[in-house]
Design a protein around this motif. Sequence first.
Motif, short mmCIF file in Angstrom:
data_model
loop_
_atom_site.label_atom_id
_atom_site.label_comp_id
_atom_site.label_asym_id
_atom_site.label_seq_id
_atom_site.Cartn_x
_atom_site.Cartn_y
_atom_site.Cartn_z
N GLN A 56 70.37 29.09 12.42
CA GLN A 56 71.13 28.09 11.69
C GLN A 56 70.46 26.73 11.80
OE1 GLN A 56 75.18 27.63 13.02
NE2 GLN A 56 75.78 26.60 11.14
N ARG A 57 70.41 26.00 10.68
CA ARG A 57 69.88 24.64 10.70
C ARG A 57 70.81 23.76 11.52
NH1 ARG A 57 67.67 22.41 5.10
NH2 ARG A 57 67.64 20.59 6.44
N LEU A 58 70.23 22.80 12.20
CA LEU A 58 71.01 21.96 13.12
C LEU A 58 71.21 20.55 12.60
CD1 LEU A 58 69.17 23.12 16.34
CD2 LEU A 58 71.30 24.02 15.38
N ASP A 59 70.56 20.22 11.51
CA ASP A 59 70.56 18.84 11.05
C ASP A 59 71.49 18.58 9.87
OD1 ASP A 59 69.05 20.41 9.32
OD2 ASP A 59 67.57 18.86 8.92
N LEU A 60 72.34 19.54 9.53
CA LEU A 60 73.23 19.38 8.38
C LEU A 60 74.69 19.31 8.79
CD1 LEU A 60 71.65 21.90 5.83
CD2 LEU A 60 71.23 19.45 6.06
N ALA A 134 68.33 27.09 15.24
CA ALA A 134 68.89 27.59 16.49
C ALA A 134 68.26 28.92 16.88
CB ALA A 134 70.40 27.75 16.36
N ALA A 135 67.96 29.04 18.14
CA ALA A 135 67.38 30.28 18.68
C ALA A 135 68.49 31.14 19.28
CB ALA A 135 66.34 29.95 19.74
N ALA A 136 68.13 32.39 19.56
CA ALA A 136 69.03 33.33 20.24
C ALA A 136 68.18 34.03 21.30
CB ALA A 136 69.61 34.34 19.26
N PRO A 137 68.79 34.54 22.37
CA PRO A 137 68.01 35.24 23.39
C PRO A 137 67.24 36.41 22.80
CG PRO A 137 70.26 34.87 24.14
CD PRO A 137 70.21 34.50 22.69
#
Length: 148
Positions: A56-60, A134-137
């Motif tokens: 997911q984009r984090l800047d919106l 966003a990253a995930a494990p």
Amino acid sequence: MVSYFVGHGPGRTADCKVNEVDVPRVVGMSLARAKIRLGAQPLTPTVVYKPASAKQRLDLVLDQFPRKGHLSSYDTVTLVLAKPLHGVVPKVTGLSLSDARRRLRGRGLVATIERFASGRAGRVLVQMPVAGVAAAPHMKVRLVVGRG
């Protein structure tokens, strides 16, 4: 001709707010752009976060409260943004394959490699997902690497 109310007038007054302004829709804008837009009204932005999904984009701006309507000048509009719980995908394009793998491994991410016929040998040409999401494990990051 001028008319006056003599003995009677409007039955009620308008429910306007003091220095009333419209609430603009800023969902989908970058945080910087949303703050500028709200400041032009003038309204005061406040930011809250919700957990981000992988990639997911984090800047919106994801949501806002209130979503529409009217407020008084300098009232608060709450903006919702995503917050990564497992870090952010780093930028590895342009790096050597070994440096890219090391950087991804350090963030708990897994590199998958795809060779491309042209481009600088051993350099990452493209990464998917892009940097900054966003990253995930143990999330896989596909790297397209040049053969030379």
